[in-house]
Design an enzyme around this catalytic site. Structure first.
Site, PDB file in Angstrom:
ATOM      1  N   GLU A  92      -6.275  -2.065  -1.169  1.00 11.68           N
ATOM      2  CA  GLU A  92      -5.774  -1.342  -2.338  1.00 11.68           C
ATOM      3  C   GLU A  92      -5.560  -2.260  -3.534  1.00 11.68           C
ATOM      4  OE1 GLU A  92      -2.587   1.358  -1.733  1.00 11.68           O
ATOM      5  OE2 GLU A  92      -3.519   2.329   0.000  1.00 11.68           O
ATOM      6  N   GLY A 108      20.748 -49.359 -13.769  1.00  7.73           N
ATOM      7  CA  GLY A 108      22.129 -49.655 -13.408  1.00  7.73           C
ATOM      8  C   GLY A 108      22.203 -50.926 -12.596  1.00  7.73           C
ATOM      9  N   PRO A 109      23.407 -51.389 -12.274  1.00 10.09           N
ATOM     10  CA  PRO A 109      23.571 -52.637 -11.529  1.00 10.09           C
ATOM     11  C   PRO A 109      23.118 -52.487 -10.081  1.00 10.09           C
ATOM     12  CG  PRO A 109      25.683 -51.533 -11.791  1.00 10.09           C
ATOM     13  CD  PRO A 109      24.704 -50.767 -12.620  1.00 10.09           C
ATOM     14  N   GLU A 165       0.833  -1.195   0.000  1.00 16.20           N
ATOM     15  CA  GLU A 165       0.000   0.000   0.000  1.00 16.20           C
ATOM     16  C   GLU A 165       0.872   1.251   0.000  1.00 16.20           C
ATOM     17  OE1 GLU A 165      -2.339  -0.229   3.501  1.00 16.20           O
ATOM     18  OE2 GLU A 165      -3.439  -2.036   2.908  1.00 16.20           O
ATOM     19  N   TYR A 197      -8.878  -5.730   5.047  1.00 15.00           N
ATOM     20  CA  TYR A 197      -8.041  -4.573   5.347  1.00 15.00           C
ATOM     21  C   TYR A 197      -6.710  -4.637   4.593  1.00 15.00           C
ATOM     22  CZ  TYR A 197      -5.655  -0.946   7.979  1.00 15.00           C
ATOM     23  OH  TYR A 197      -4.975   0.193   8.325  1.00 15.00           O
ATOM     24  N   CYS A 246      24.221 -49.516  -6.934  1.00 17.01           N
ATOM     25  CA  CYS A 246      24.874 -48.303  -7.453  1.00 17.01           C
ATOM     26  C   CYS A 246      24.218 -47.016  -6.950  1.00 17.01           C
ATOM     27  CB  CYS A 246      24.914 -48.323  -8.977  1.00 17.01           C
ATOM     28  SG  CYS A 246      23.290 -48.212  -9.777  1.00 17.01           S
ATOM     29  N   GLY A 247      23.066 -47.113  -6.273  1.00 12.37           N
ATOM     30  CA  GLY A 247      22.458 -45.917  -5.685  1.00 12.37           C
ATOM     31  C   GLY A 247      21.202 -45.434  -6.368  1.00 12.37           C
ATOM     32  N   LYS A 248      20.550 -46.302  -7.116  1.00 13.25           N
ATOM     33  CA  LYS A 248      19.325 -45.885  -7.822  1.00 13.25           C
ATOM     34  C   LYS A 248      18.222 -45.495  -6.838  1.00 13.25           C
ATOM     35  CE  LYS A 248      18.943 -49.853  -9.924  1.00 13.25           C
ATOM     36  NZ  LYS A 248      20.129 -50.506  -9.347  1.00 13.25           N
ATOM     37  N   SER A 249      17.991 -46.350  -5.843  1.00  7.96           N
ATOM     38  CA  SER A 249      16.925 -46.081  -4.866  1.00  7.96           C
ATOM     39  C   SER A 249      17.239 -44.841  -4.039  1.00  7.96           C
ATOM     40  CB  SER A 249      16.730 -47.292  -3.949  1.00  7.96           C
ATOM     41  OG  SER A 249      16.336 -48.432  -4.689  1.00  7.96           O
TER      42      SER A 249
END
Length: 317
Positions: free
Chosen positions: A120, A192-193, A70, A116, A196-199
């Protein structure tokens, strides 16, 4: 030592009861201002940095919040805001939102403050739903469902109401809840095998998550942002996988009902490439490939975009 006579001065080193009381009164700390949920504030001459900080406010902290920009009668630009917090807070905690602002406990209803702060017409932020008058907890829970909030949030914020009326709230959600999907769900495939960290990659992806288990049912699905199909080898019906990975309205089955599928992202992890999931004699695997937006493969020590030589069909078209 004889006791002091009335009206006499106390022995040297001693303090009269009246004087001690006066000293204690003078050094007594002022009482802490009570915490409250509903506050309003004014911030004069807001900087661009302060305005941008509104983007960091989390809807999970508020029942309702509104901030308008405002210009006062003297030409001073300012922010006029109101917050209805989920947890009571004191003034020092509110200063973490806007350090320079003048904060006061709010009067009037949420709707009064909404009018309120927006008088504006230049509203910079709205979060949540304004409570109406002396609205009951049940009415607020119903309003939350109508606003499209996840049922887990409704259960967390209105636990007693959910215990009593959970079935009715769930039925209401099914009848009037989420709008059908009108966007393309992003599909990310990670192959991947083992080990390797997919999950882990999928679990670290930002957003609320639903893990699709093997089988027909989607029990527990509540429009989470991300669906994870872990260790996949083709156990979803091919036609079902095509539908959930597409852009059109689709409903998935939960016990006793069907709910709209509205997740923005699907992550599929597998030890095998997508063309090995289904028999091409019975399924048009090319239709699945075109729905895949990104395919990551393990390359020695990191995930990389799958090279074209691995793609039996084009993806993402």
């Amino acid at each position: 030592m004889a006791p002091c006579k009335p009206g006499s001065n106390p022995p040297k080193g001693r303090v009269s009861a009246a004087e001690g009381g006066a000293r204690r009164e003078a050094t007594r700390r002022p009482p802490r201002e009570a915490a409250a949920k509903r506050w309003c504030f004014t911030l004069n001459n807001p900087t661009e940095e302060e305005i941008k900080s509104l983007e960091t406010w989390l809807v999970s902290d508020f029942h309702y919040a509104i901030v308008g920009k405002e210009v006062g009668e003297q030409g001073t630009p300012h922010l006029q805001g109101f917050v209805h917090l989920k947890q009571k807070k004191r003034l020092p905690q509110l200063k973490q939102l806007f350090k320079r602002a003048h904060w006061e406990k709010a009067r009037g209803s949420d709707e009064d403050n909404e009018k309120y702060c927006s008088k504006e017409g230049n509203v910079l932020l709205t979060l949540g739903i304004p409570a109406k008058g002396n609205r009951s907890d049940l009415s607020e829970a119903v309003a939350a469902v109508k606003a499209g909030r996840a049922m887990t949030e409704v259960a967390r914020d209105f636990s007693e109401i959910y215990v009593k009326y959970g079935r009715g709230l769930r039925d209401l959600k099914l009848l009037i809840g989420q709008q059908p999907r009108d966007f393309k769900t992003e599909v990310i495939v990670i192959t991947g095998p083992p080990g390797c960290g997919k999950s882990r990659w999928a679990a670290d992806y930002p957003g609320s998550k639903f893990y699709k288990m093997k089988g027909e049912w989607w029990d527990g699905y509540d429009h989470q942002e991300v669906v994870i199909i872990d260790d996949f080898y083709g156990w979803l019906p091919f036609c079902e996988l095509l539908r959930v990975t597409d852009r059109y309205p689709h409903k998935v089955p939960v016990k006793g009902a069907f709910v709209e599928f509205t997740s923005r992202v699907i992550i599929v992890t597998s030890n095998s490439p997508p063309d090995a999931w289904y028999s091409e004699e019975r399924c048009c695997v090319q239709a699945l490939f075109r729905r895949i937006n990104k395919w990551l493969v393990w390359n020695h020590d990191k995930f990389e975009d799958a090279p074209d030589c691995m793609k039996k069909y084009p993806i993402n078209y």
